[in-house]
Design a protein around this motif. Sequence first.
Motif, PDB file in Angstrom:
ATOM      1  N   ARG A  59       3.105   6.065  -6.150  1.00  0.00           N
ATOM      2  CA  ARG A  59       2.806   4.950  -5.240  1.00  0.00           C
ATOM      3  C   ARG A  59       3.659   4.768  -4.322  1.00  0.00           C
ATOM      4  NH1 ARG A  59       3.955   0.550  -3.736  1.00  0.00           N
ATOM      5  NH2 ARG A  59       2.292  -0.869  -3.066  1.00  0.00           N
ATOM      6  N   GLU A  60       5.041   4.549  -4.956  1.00  0.00           N
ATOM      7  CA  GLU A  60       6.117   4.069  -4.099  1.00  0.00           C
ATOM      8  C   GLU A  60       6.432   5.066  -2.959  1.00  0.00           C
ATOM      9  OE1 GLU A  60       6.934   0.959  -4.615  1.00  0.00           O
ATOM     10  OE2 GLU A  60       6.015   0.930  -6.410  1.00  0.00           O
ATOM     11  N   ARG A  61       6.198   6.321  -3.334  1.00  0.00           N
ATOM     12  CA  ARG A  61       6.551   7.510  -2.233  1.00  0.00           C
ATOM     13  C   ARG A  61       5.551   7.454  -1.235  1.00  0.00           C
ATOM     14  NH1 ARG A  61       6.499  12.104  -5.996  1.00  0.00           N
ATOM     15  NH2 ARG A  61       5.236  13.362  -4.059  1.00  0.00           N
ATOM     16  N   LEU A  62       4.143   7.174  -1.458  1.00  0.00           N
ATOM     17  CA  LEU A  62       3.092   7.073  -0.604  1.00  0.00           C
ATOM     18  C   LEU A  62       3.436   5.932   0.356  1.00  0.00           C
ATOM     19  CD1 LEU A  62      -0.035   8.024  -2.576  1.00  0.00           C
ATOM     20  CD2 LEU A  62       0.791   9.274  -0.754  1.00  0.00           C
ATOM     21  N   ALA A  63       3.420   4.646  -0.348  1.00  0.00           N
ATOM     22  CA  ALA A  63       3.911   3.217   0.390  1.00  0.00           C
ATOM     23  C   ALA A  63       4.919   3.581   1.354  1.00  0.00           C
ATOM     24  CB  ALA A  63       4.061   2.418  -0.396  1.00  0.00           C
ATOM     25  N   ASP A  64       6.135   4.415   1.180  1.00  0.00           N
ATOM     26  CA  ASP A  64       7.137   4.634   1.860  1.00  0.00           C
ATOM     27  C   ASP A  64       6.752   5.542   3.220  1.00  0.00           C
ATOM     28  OD1 ASP A  64       8.801   2.833   0.874  1.00  0.00           O
ATOM     29  OD2 ASP A  64       9.822   4.233  -0.053  1.00  0.00           O
ATOM     30  N   ARG A  65       5.714   6.353   3.054  1.00  0.00           N
ATOM     31  CA  ARG A  65       5.731   7.438   4.133  1.00  0.00           C
ATOM     32  C   ARG A  65       4.894   7.070   5.272  1.00  0.00           C
ATOM     33  NH1 ARG A  65       3.442  12.908   1.359  1.00  0.00           N
ATOM     34  NH2 ARG A  65       3.747  14.148   3.049  1.00  0.00           N
ATOM     35  N   HIS A  66       3.852   6.101   5.368  1.00  0.00           N
ATOM     36  CA  HIS A  66       3.053   5.636   6.558  1.00  0.00           C
ATOM     37  C   HIS A  66       2.737   6.776   7.413  1.00  0.00           C
ATOM     38  CE1 HIS A  66       4.834   1.879   5.446  1.00  0.00           C
ATOM     39  NE2 HIS A  66       5.968   2.060   5.424  1.00  0.00           N
ATOM     40  N   ALA A  67       1.859   7.629   6.671  1.00  0.00           N
ATOM     41  CA  ALA A  67       1.586   8.791   7.442  1.00  0.00           C
ATOM     42  C   ALA A  67      -0.009   9.044   7.376  1.00  0.00           C
ATOM     43  CB  ALA A  67       1.959  10.036   6.888  1.00  0.00           C
ATOM     44  N   PRO A  68      -0.573   9.450   8.408  1.00  0.00           N
ATOM     45  CA  PRO A  68      -2.154   9.747   8.323  1.00  0.00           C
ATOM     46  C   PRO A  68      -2.156  11.037   7.697  1.00  0.00           C
ATOM     47  CG  PRO A  68      -1.383  10.305  10.513  1.00  0.00           C
ATOM     48  CD  PRO A  68      -0.190   9.607   9.831  1.00  0.00           C
ATOM     49  N   HIS A  69      -3.369  11.254   6.806  1.00  0.00           N
ATOM     50  CA  HIS A  69      -3.845  12.366   6.265  1.00  0.00           C
ATOM     51  C   HIS A  69      -4.397  13.495   7.339  1.00  0.00           C
ATOM     52  CE1 HIS A  69      -5.683  15.516   3.778  1.00  0.00           C
ATOM     53  NE2 HIS A  69      -5.181  14.999   2.631  1.00  0.00           N
ATOM     54  N   PRO A  70      -3.533  14.530   7.481  1.00  0.00           N
ATOM     55  CA  PRO A  70      -3.963  15.527   8.444  1.00  0.00           C
ATOM     56  C   PRO A  70      -5.410  16.089   8.421  1.00  0.00           C
ATOM     57  CG  PRO A  70      -2.579  16.462   6.943  1.00  0.00           C
ATOM     58  CD  PRO A  70      -2.484  14.971   6.735  1.00  0.00           C
ATOM     59  N   GLY A  71      -6.162  16.072   7.283  1.00  0.00           N
ATOM     60  CA  GLY A  71      -7.454  16.483   7.349  1.00  0.00           C
ATOM     61  C   GLY A  71      -8.564  15.547   7.188  1.00  0.00           C
ATOM     62  N   ARG A  72      -8.085  13.905   7.505  1.00  0.00           N
ATOM     63  CA  ARG A  72      -8.935  13.128   7.545  1.00  0.00           C
ATOM     64  C   ARG A  72      -8.931  12.292   8.713  1.00  0.00           C
ATOM     65  NH1 ARG A  72      -8.904  11.323   1.079  1.00  0.00           N
ATOM     66  NH2 ARG A  72      -9.154  13.367   0.166  1.00  0.00           N
ATOM     67  N   ARG A  73      -9.973  11.686   9.275  1.00  0.00           N
ATOM     68  CA  ARG A  73      -9.806  10.850  10.369  1.00  0.00           C
ATOM     69  C   ARG A  73     -10.310   9.350  10.069  1.00  0.00           C
ATOM     70  NH1 ARG A  73     -11.800  14.378  15.358  1.00  0.00           N
ATOM     71  NH2 ARG A  73     -14.076  13.634  15.018  1.00  0.00           N
ATOM     72  N   GLY A  74      -9.486   8.476  10.601  1.00  0.00           N
ATOM     73  CA  GLY A  74      -9.854   6.803  10.406  1.00  0.00           C
ATOM     74  C   GLY A  74     -10.791   6.621  11.279  1.00  0.00           C
ATOM     75  N   SER A  75     -11.303   5.395  10.673  1.00  0.00           N
ATOM     76  CA  SER A  75     -12.430   4.857  11.511  1.00  0.00           C
ATOM     77  C   SER A  75     -11.804   4.060  12.850  1.00  0.00           C
ATOM     78  CB  SER A  75     -13.511   3.943  10.755  1.00  0.00           C
ATOM     79  OG  SER A  75     -12.848   3.221   9.936  1.00  0.00           O
TER      80      SER A  75
END
Length: 194
Positions: free
Chosen positions: A178-194
Motif C-alpha cells: 500500500r505504501e509503495r502504491l501511495a508513493d507512486r502516483h501513477a495511472p495504470h497503463p491498461g485502464r482509463r479514468g473517467s
Amino acid sequence: MPCNDRFLDIRRDPHSGELLARGGDSEAHSILQRAGFIAVVRLHETYHRAPVSLTQDAESRLATDAVARLRAAGYHVDCDAPFDTDARPARYPALGASVSHLAERLRQATDTNEAADVLTELTAPHDGILAGFDDILGALADFFDGLGNATDPHTARRLRYLADEYIRVIHSDLAHTRERLADRHAPHPGRRGS
C-alpha cells in the motif's frame, strides 16, 4: 435452461434419519451455514447436515428456515413436507459481500492512488479488515480458553498463533504494498479514468 447449481434437496435420510441438504452452489452453501447447517466436504461432493444432538423439532425449524432463505434467494428447493414453507425472509448483504466489493474496486482502479485506497481498507491499523480479523481470532481464542474441554487450550493457542504469525505477515506485506502504491502516483497503463 436453469443451472443445476440452483437446485437443492433438504430431506431426512431414509436410512439414517439424518437431516441432509444436498446440491447448490457456494452461495447456497453460505445460506445453509447461516441457517445452522454443518458442511461435510468429501472428495467429490459437499453436502450439509444438521448439527448433532438437536431435537427433531429443532431440526425441523432449522430445515424450514433454510428452505425459506434459499427460496428467497431464488433457489429451487425440494424438501420433505414438514419443511415446506411459503415464508421468504428479507435478504441483507452479508458482511463478506462488502469486503468482496473491494476486489471490484481494485479491478476498476485506474491509478495507484485508487488501489492504495482499497488496500488502506485492509491494512488500517485501528479499523482495517485485517485488524478486525485479528481481533476476531483473539476473541475466539478467549472463548475457547473458557470452554473447559481438554483440547480447548490447544485450539486457543492455535488461533493466537494464526493471528500472531500469519495475520501479522499478511498485514505487514500488504501495508508495505500500500505504501509503495501511495508513493507512486501513477495511472495504470491498461485502464482509463473517467
